[in-house]
Structures are given as C-alpha cells and as structure tokens.
Design a protein around this motif. Structure first.
Motif, PDB file in Angstrom:
ATOM      1  N   ASP A 171       1.641  13.155   2.602  1.00 29.48           N
ATOM      2  CA  ASP A 171       2.833  13.285   1.762  1.00 29.48           C
ATOM      3  C   ASP A 171       4.100  13.254   2.611  1.00 29.48           C
ATOM      4  O   ASP A 171       5.122  12.703   2.202  1.00 29.48           O
ATOM      5  N   GLU A 172       4.040  13.822   3.804  1.00 29.46           N
ATOM      6  CA  GLU A 172       5.180  13.822   4.709  1.00 29.46           C
ATOM      7  C   GLU A 172       5.541  12.394   5.118  1.00 29.46           C
ATOM      8  O   GLU A 172       6.718  12.020   5.159  1.00 29.46           O
ATOM      9  N   ALA A 173       4.518  11.572   5.417  1.00 27.11           N
ATOM     10  CA  ALA A 173       4.766  10.182   5.796  1.00 27.11           C
ATOM     11  C   ALA A 173       5.341   9.381   4.629  1.00 27.11           C
ATOM     12  O   ALA A 173       6.275   8.585   4.800  1.00 27.11           O
ATOM     13  N   LEU A 174       4.810   9.606   3.427  1.00 29.28           N
ATOM     14  CA  LEU A 174       5.299   8.873   2.257  1.00 29.28           C
ATOM     15  C   LEU A 174       6.731   9.281   1.913  1.00 29.28           C
ATOM     16  O   LEU A 174       7.537   8.443   1.485  1.00 29.28           O
TER      17      LEU A 174
ATOM     18  N   LEU B   6       0.822  -1.203   0.000  1.00 25.68           N
ATOM     19  CA  LEU B   6       0.000   0.000   0.000  1.00 25.68           C
ATOM     20  C   LEU B   6       0.864   1.265   0.000  1.00 25.68           C
ATOM     21  O   LEU B   6       0.575   2.226  -0.728  1.00 25.68           O
ATOM     22  N   VAL B   7       1.934   1.267   0.785  1.00 24.92           N
ATOM     23  CA  VAL B   7       2.803   2.446   0.847  1.00 24.92           C
ATOM     24  C   VAL B   7       3.455   2.707  -0.511  1.00 24.92           C
ATOM     25  O   VAL B   7       3.525   3.853  -0.977  1.00 24.92           O
ATOM     26  N   LYS B   8       3.919   1.652  -1.170  1.00 24.45           N
ATOM     27  CA  LYS B   8       4.554   1.833  -2.477  1.00 24.45           C
ATOM     28  C   LYS B   8       3.530   2.254  -3.533  1.00 24.45           C
ATOM     29  O   LYS B   8       3.845   3.051  -4.428  1.00 24.45           O
TER      30      LYS B   8
ATOM     31  N   LEU C 281       3.609   5.751  -5.667  1.00 23.81           N
ATOM     32  CA  LEU C 281       3.476   5.894  -7.120  1.00 23.81           C
ATOM     33  C   LEU C 281       2.393   6.907  -7.464  1.00 23.81           C
ATOM     34  O   LEU C 281       2.517   7.652  -8.439  1.00 23.81           O
ATOM     35  N   LYS C 282       1.326   6.937  -6.684  1.00 22.48           N
ATOM     36  CA  LYS C 282       0.254   7.906  -6.920  1.00 22.48           C
ATOM     37  C   LYS C 282       0.779   9.330  -6.798  1.00 22.48           C
ATOM     38  O   LYS C 282       0.493  10.192  -7.636  1.00 22.48           O
ATOM     39  N   VAL C 283       1.571   9.583  -5.735  1.00 21.48           N
ATOM     40  CA  VAL C 283       2.095  10.921  -5.512  1.00 21.48           C
ATOM     41  C   VAL C 283       3.120  11.285  -6.588  1.00 21.48           C
ATOM     42  O   VAL C 283       3.110  12.396  -7.125  1.00 21.48           O
ATOM     43  N   MET C 284       4.025  10.345  -6.915  1.00 21.57           N
ATOM     44  CA  MET C 284       5.076  10.622  -7.884  1.00 21.57           C
ATOM     45  C   MET C 284       4.518  10.915  -9.264  1.00 21.57           C
ATOM     46  O   MET C 284       5.015  11.790  -9.987  1.00 21.57           O
ATOM     47  N   ASN C 285       3.452  10.204  -9.642  1.00 21.79           N
ATOM     48  CA  ASN C 285       2.903  10.335 -10.991  1.00 21.79           C
ATOM     49  C   ASN C 285       1.629  11.162 -11.048  1.00 21.79           C
ATOM     50  O   ASN C 285       0.974  11.229 -12.083  1.00 21.79           O
ATOM     51  N   LYS C 286       1.259  11.742  -9.891  1.00 18.63           N
ATOM     52  CA  LYS C 286       0.131  12.684  -9.821  1.00 18.63           C
ATOM     53  C   LYS C 286      -1.172  12.062 -10.304  1.00 18.63           C
ATOM     54  O   LYS C 286      -1.898  12.655 -11.106  1.00 18.63           O
ATOM     55  N   TRP C 287      -1.461  10.864  -9.806  1.00 17.42           N
ATOM     56  CA  TRP C 287      -2.757  10.250 -10.100  1.00 17.42           C
ATOM     57  C   TRP C 287      -3.830  11.002  -9.323  1.00 17.42           C
ATOM     58  O   TRP C 287      -3.615  11.484  -8.217  1.00 17.42           O
ATOM     59  N   THR C 288      -5.022  11.040  -9.896  1.00 15.77           N
ATOM     60  CA  THR C 288      -6.149  11.624  -9.173  1.00 15.77           C
ATOM     61  C   THR C 288      -6.679  10.615  -8.157  1.00 15.77           C
ATOM     62  O   THR C 288      -6.433   9.406  -8.256  1.00 15.77           O
ATOM     63  N   ASN C 289      -7.418  11.111  -7.180  1.00 19.11           N
ATOM     64  CA  ASN C 289      -8.012  10.218  -6.180  1.00 19.11           C
ATOM     65  C   ASN C 289      -8.978   9.229  -6.833  1.00 19.11           C
ATOM     66  O   ASN C 289      -9.044   8.055  -6.442  1.00 19.11           O
TER      67      ASN C 289
ATOM     68  N   LEU D 216      -6.322  -5.679   0.857  1.00 16.26           N
ATOM     69  CA  LEU D 216      -6.063  -4.314   0.430  1.00 16.26           C
ATOM     70  C   LEU D 216      -7.226  -3.428   0.831  1.00 16.26           C
ATOM     71  O   LEU D 216      -8.369  -3.890   0.954  1.00 16.26           O
ATOM     72  N   VAL D 217      -6.933  -2.149   1.077  1.00 11.10           N
ATOM     73  CA  VAL D 217      -7.986  -1.212   1.455  1.00 11.10           C
ATOM     74  C   VAL D 217      -8.948  -1.022   0.291  1.00 11.10           C
ATOM     75  O   VAL D 217      -8.636  -1.326  -0.869  1.00 11.10           O
ATOM     76  N   GLU D 218     -10.137  -0.477   0.599  1.00 13.00           N
ATOM     77  CA  GLU D 218     -11.179  -0.340  -0.414  1.00 13.00           C
ATOM     78  C   GLU D 218     -11.092   0.964  -1.196  1.00 13.00           C
ATOM     79  O   GLU D 218     -11.567   1.044  -2.324  1.00 13.00           O
ATOM     80  N   SER D 219     -10.508   2.013  -0.599  1.00 18.24           N
ATOM     81  CA  SER D 219     -10.537   3.331  -1.250  1.00 18.24           C
ATOM     82  C   SER D 219      -9.319   4.153  -0.846  1.00 18.24           C
ATOM     83  O   SER D 219      -8.585   3.807   0.082  1.00 18.24           O
ATOM     84  N   HIS D 220      -9.158   5.261  -1.567  1.00 19.70           N
ATOM     85  CA  HIS D 220      -8.074   6.181  -1.250  1.00 19.70           C
ATOM     86  C   HIS D 220      -8.274   6.797   0.123  1.00 19.70           C
ATOM     87  O   HIS D 220      -7.298   7.062   0.853  1.00 19.70           O
ATOM     88  N   TYR D 221      -9.512   7.009   0.532  1.00 22.70           N
ATOM     89  CA  TYR D 221      -9.790   7.587   1.849  1.00 22.70           C
ATOM     90  C   TYR D 221      -9.256   6.684   2.952  1.00 22.70           C
ATOM     91  O   TYR D 221      -8.621   7.163   3.906  1.00 22.70           O
ATOM     92  N   GLU D 222      -9.491   5.374   2.844  1.00 22.57           N
ATOM     93  CA  GLU D 222      -8.992   4.432   3.854  1.00 22.57           C
ATOM     94  C   GLU D 222      -7.460   4.381   3.838  1.00 22.57           C
ATOM     95  O   GLU D 222      -6.817   4.293   4.897  1.00 22.57           O
ATOM     96  N   ALA D 223      -6.876   4.430   2.648  1.00 27.25           N
ATOM     97  CA  ALA D 223      -5.414   4.415   2.548  1.00 27.25           C
ATOM     98  C   ALA D 223      -4.816   5.662   3.190  1.00 27.25           C
ATOM     99  O   ALA D 223      -3.796   5.600   3.900  1.00 27.25           O
ATOM    100  N   LYS D 224      -5.456   6.803   2.974  1.00 27.80           N
ATOM    101  CA  LYS D 224      -4.958   8.047   3.550  1.00 27.80           C
ATOM    102  C   LYS D 224      -5.053   8.032   5.068  1.00 27.80           C
ATOM    103  O   LYS D 224      -4.147   8.520   5.767  1.00 27.80           O
ATOM    104  N   ARG D 225      -6.121   7.464   5.607  1.00 27.41           N
ATOM    105  CA  ARG D 225      -6.265   7.371   7.062  1.00 27.41           C
ATOM    106  C   ARG D 225      -5.147   6.515   7.671  1.00 27.41           C
ATOM    107  O   ARG D 225      -4.614   6.835   8.732  1.00 27.41           O
TER     108      ARG D 225
END
Length: 635
Positions: free
Chosen positions: A560-563, A51-53, A57-65, A84-93
């Motif tokens: 972003d700081e954690a990643l 999930l972290v990787k 990749l989302k941040v590096m390549n600027k994918w949308t949520n 795996l988590v179900e959504s970007h919201y869960e991953a962000k939490r």
C-alpha cells in the motif's frame, strides 16, 4: 512510470546515478515490466503501468484478493497475448520491490530483550535464559521458529522518500511559510509555545526548514474480529508536522514504524520494543542523513529529525512515559500534589477548590464536603524536578518472566508513581438498547460528538437549569478546544473557567464520579497552548482496526505504501490525492453572468417569486456592481 522509478531510485544510497539503475538487481524486474508492452502494438501502456493502476483500483475500491485473481484470469482469457501477471500474489511481489520493506526482529518470549544488534547471534535470552526458538518436548521443531517477531519499518528511507518527489518536497517547507502571523491564533503545532521554545533552544536545527518534526502514536487493538479472543497488537505510527494541517493526519502521510506482536500488551516493557526506533531517531538527531531534495534541483542536504511529543490515550501514556496512571498520584501534571481520596473501594480525584484563588468565597463554603479548603494549588514541576525524581527510581528488570522482570515490586515512597526509568460519527441509533433506552458500545469519537453537538441541546429540557448550565459550559469548552483554529486568549480564560466548572460538578455529583479522566480536563487548555490545535494531536486518525495478523499487515502495508507513492503521478484515474470531496457538487452554470453561478447542485422544482420594486432595484444594483462580464458596457 519512468518518472516514478526515477524518483524512487534517486534517494537509494546504493545507486549513484540513473545510468546504473539497470545494474541494480532489486529493480531489474521493474525495468523489465516498464519496458515491455502490455499488448503487441500497444505502446501507450506498459505492463508495469497497467498493473500499478489496476492494483491501485483494487485498493481504492476494496476488492478482495480472490476477485482480483478472477479479474486477471478473465483478462488473460479475453486477451491471450497480454503481458500480465497470473495472480495477486505475483503482483504483490512486484509491488513490494517499489516499497521500502521492513525488518523482522526476534523477541524473547517474556519480552525481556530483542535478538538485535549485540544480541542478534544469541540462542537464549540474555536476561531470563529462555530459548529464542519455540520448543516441543524440550526440543526444537524441525524449523527454527521464533517465539515472537517484531516488525520494524526503518524511518530514514521513508522520510527521504518525502523529499524524493517535488509533489511532497515543497510541502515539507509549509510550516515555515504557513505559520500564523497572529501570536494569539493557533492553527498548526508551529504556532504553539512548545514548537517556538524548541526553536529557541536548538537554533541550528530550526535554521533548515527541511528538518523534520515528528509525533509518535501508539495504541493496542485486537486484530481479530472475534473480540472474545484475547490478543493485543500494538502498532507504533509516526506523523510529520512539517506538512500543512489538512495533510498531517491523513492516512497516506502516516508512517507505520513498529508492529509490536501480542498476545499480551507490552506494558512496562514498551522500551524494549521501541529500541530500534529510538536508536534511529538518535542517529537522525545527532548526525542526520544525506537526502536528495527534489524541490531544490535535487541538491543533497543533511536531513535531521526530532520527536516533539507522543500521541496516545491515557492508559497507553503509562507505557510510554513510565508514570503510572493509577493510584493517588495518577495525574502526571499535578505529580505528587494530585488531589485524590479513597471512596467506596476506588480512588476519586476530588477537591478542585484548591485551584481557586486564595480569596475565592467557595474555599470557605461548607456545601462541598463540609470542610473549608486551605490547600494551595499544585506546584509547577520543571524538567529539572522530573529528572531529579527519575534519579531516585530503581532500575527495573525488563520482561515478564516470573523469576525476573515479572516479579511484582512495591514502589518506594521516594519513587512516587514512576514505574520505570527509561465518517463524522457512527450510527448512534444502533447503540441504543431498546429495552431500557440506554446507549451502549460507543467509541470515544462518538462520545465527543455527543458532548459537543447533542448533549448541550438535549439536557436543557431534562434537568434543572443549575445542572444543565454547568454541562453546557463544559461542552462549550470542548467545542473551543477541538476547533481547527484555537485562540490563545480563549484557552487562558478556559483555564480559570474549568476550575469553576469542576467545582460546580463537585456540588452536583458524588465523589465517586470523579475518576482521573474528569480531573485531566483541567490541564487540557495548557496542553493546547503548548502544542497547538488538538485535532493534530489526538488519537482518532491512528485508531484503525484491522482483521489480519502481524505478517499480513506488514506485507500489505509495504504494498500500500508503494501504491500510495505511485498514485501521486496518476492524473488520468481517480486517486487518494485527486478524488473530489464527498460533498463536492461542483459549479453548475445556469447563466452567463458570474453572480448567477450555482455553487451547489440544484434540487427540486423551480418556482417563480414576485418581489417588490425596491427589492428589485437593490438586486439590479448588486448585479451591475458585481458582474465583471458587463464592466465594459458600464464604461
């Protein structure tokens, strides 16, 4: 990922040893994800590692949520048993738990005070008595909603995290080992006169090279793409000057400290919003904080911090320093001796002949303004003089309430200009108006590039030699000033040359041309001698637009700081720390001999060139003396 969590938790004051990690509720979900397999039978990837990787990749390549959510759905559909988590919201939490978080501090609607510390339990402002909460027809809305919220990102945990991993802990000592051995060469603020003077005055601070030197930057921006919306948000960012010069101003090493809400700029009330940061800086300076040093066998030391200077444009400087950037005494260096005059409804900063030596022939020349110049150069004001001026300034009421801090007051004569105590370049072709060939909409960095690169070449054929030579001299100075390595001797010479250049400009342009920005050029060499290279103290790295309001920016920054911290440990994917340079072609072997290795990617068709015998003999001599592969045969 276990190494990542170990370094994150090692500096947590609430956890004494690694064995007690599982009892800390904050990290329970992280350890659960770390110990669970991504897919039954796959032990090389944990759920958290994957999930972290993926988020990286989302941040590096600027994918949308939305695109990230769709990818998660596709992965779950293709691999039903994947954990795996179900959504970007869960991953962000989940990622937020690896970050350092922030504090939400309520603010008076008129910027009079913060509902913080001694005011945290108040329902009304202690200055203007306005309600803390938004009201509707004299009553609160169903839920307590504050008028404004200041986001504060505590500094101490973020500084401790720089020492939590050996990858950055050793870099925090660079300023001691990497400083210039030549007193005449400056490539880092440690080589500047201000840093050396600080070390002499505070030897107990300078004795430990791990103590942190900081710079503070603040600037306002509109977070909405539609610039017709009047809204000004002010981020306050800190940079660490312990790091080497090629890292100091990188985005991943800049720390967001405050996010000051709009819609109005803080103006004279900047001190109200800076209070949490100032209190923490005072604590770090006076008492320090226990920190685990991963670069020294995880031994605990007392880390202290100091703020060297602020980085800001000239309008923002007024908010931070209290010295107004308008009026007849706008120059903070010349102070009350600022050369100025009233010209056609505006203030012009004209009369730079007073900076010339008293015997210079231009002082008696009448071609400037029809008068001789007899004034002496402006005085040098010491810190004692400045403190004496501040003692004469009346204490003002903070805020913008029309009956309190918002009442306009005229400054007394003894208060002077004090308001308070307390890529390379954009595509320039898009900025050219085709109807009249004017250049519009340039950013400040674009103007610097034009001045340093294009203007010296373009003006030669368009204006006469007297004007073009003066402009080229000014452009040459900015080239020297903005170089990666600054020579002290060059800056001393430039100080005298700039006086001549400004006097020449006074003979070319009318007085109305000379606003305060033209006059301030005169003081740039002195600032460079004090602070070191300018590129480590200018605003460009901090000026980053965003299109999200305060809450989303804060949440996104923590993730972003954690990643960014986690990405230091990734060697199997491209990250901000291991990606190749944009123009890196690599080394392409075209021969077994070292001298024939190509340092760049070859382009075009090969061609044969016939050379004379004497040229061939010199080439063979060079090859024989510079090829380590054939040294054994020569013996």
């Amino acid at each position: 990922m276990f190494e990542v969590l170990e370094d994150i938790i090692s500096n947590d004051a609430e956890v004494d040893q690694l064995g007690s990690q599982s009892s800390n509720v904050q990290y329970d979900d992280l350890f659960t994800a770390l110990n669970s397999e991504l897919y039954p039978g796959v032990s090389s990837f944990s759920s958290l590692n994957f999930l972290v990787k993926l988020m990286h990749l989302k941040v590096m390549n600027k994918w949308t949520n939305k695109s990230f959510d769709e990818l998660l759905k596709l992965l779950k559909l293709a691999f039903p048993k994947m954990d795996l988590v179900e959504s970007h919201y869960e991953a962000k939490r989940l990622m937020t738990k690896m970050g350092l978080g922030y504090q939400s501090i309520h603010v008076c609607k008129n910027d009079c005070a913060l509902f913080w510390n001694e005011n945290s339990m108040l329902e009304t402002c202690p200055v203007c008595s306005e309600s803390r909460w938004k009201m509707q027809e004299g009553r609160r809305t169903g839920k307590n909603v504050p008028h404004k919220v200041l986001r504060y990102f505590p500094l101490a945990p973020r500084l401790k995290r720089l020492f939590a991993t050996s990858k950055t802990a050793k870099l925090m000592r660079w300023h001691q080992a990497g400083k210039s051995t030549d007193d005449n060469v400056m490539r880092h603020p440690v080589d500047g006169r201000a840093w050396k003077d600080f070390d002499r005055k505070h030897p107990e601070f300078a004795d430990d090279v791990r103590n942190v030197r900081l710079g503070l930057a603040a600037d306002g921006f509109n977070p909405f793409n539609n610039m017709s919306i009047s809204y000004s948000m002010w981020p306050v960012v800190l940079t660490t000057y312990n790091l080497p010069p090629w890292l100091c101003m990188k985005p991943e090493y800049l720390m967001l400290s405050l996010l000051i809400p709009g819609p109005q700029s803080p103006g004279k009330d900047m001190d109200v919003f800076l209070r949490p940061l100032i209190e923490e800086l005072k604590e770090l300076w006076e008492n320090g904080i226990d920190t685990c040093d991963a670069g020294n066998d995880r031994k605990v030391f007392k880390m202290r911090a100091s703020l060297l200077w602020t980085v800001n444009d000239f309008p923002a400087r007024s908010s931070l320093s209290g010295w107004s950037g308008q009026g007849y005494k706008a120059c903070p260096t010349c102070n009350e001796d600022t050369p100025s005059m009233r010209v056609i409804g505006k203030t012009a900063y004209f009369g730079h002949r007073r900076f010339l030596p008293s015997t210079h022939h231009w002082r008696s020349n009448l071609d400037f303004d029809g008068r001789t110049e007899r004034k002496r150069p402006p005085r040098r004001f010491s810190s004692v003089d400045i403190m004496d001026q501040l003692r004469r300034v009346k204490t003002s009421i903070p805020g913008k309430h029309p009956n309190y801090g918002g009442v306009k007051q005229k400054r007394g004569d003894d208060e002077l200009n004090w308001r308070k105590k307390n890529g390379f370049v954009g595509n320039l072709s898009k900025n050219v108006a085709h109807n009249d060939s004017r250049i519009v909409g340039l950013k400040s960095h674009d103007c610097h590039v034009i001045m340093q690169r294009l203007l010296p070449v373009g003006c030669r054929s368009l204006v006469n030699k007297t004007i073009s030579s003066t402009i080229i001299e000014l452009c040459t100075f900015f080239n020297q000033l903005c170089a990666r390595t600054v020579n002290v001797t060059d800056m001393v010479k430039a100080q005298d040359q700039l006086v001549i250049i400004l006097c020449k400009l006074e003979r070319i342009f009318p007085p109305a041309f000379f606003d305060i920005m033209i006059h301030l050029v005169l003081h740039l060499p002195e600032e460079a001698i004090l602070g070191g290279p300018v590129y480590m103290r200018w605003m460009y790295p901090f000026e980053r637009n965003a299109a999200k309001p305060e809450g989303s920016i804060s949440e996104g920054y923590v993730v972003d700081e954690a990643l960014t911290f986690c990405s230091r440990y990734f060697d199997d994917i491209e990250t901000r720390f291991n990606r190749p340079d944009r123009n890196d072609d690599g080394i392409h072997r075209t021969s077994r001999l070292f001298v024939f290795e190509s340092q760049c990617k070859p382009m075009g068709k090969q061609s044969q060139v016939y050379v004379e015998k004497n040229v061939r003999d010199r080439a063979e001599f060079y090859i024989l003396n510079n090829s380590p592969e054939i040294e054994t045969y020569l013996k």
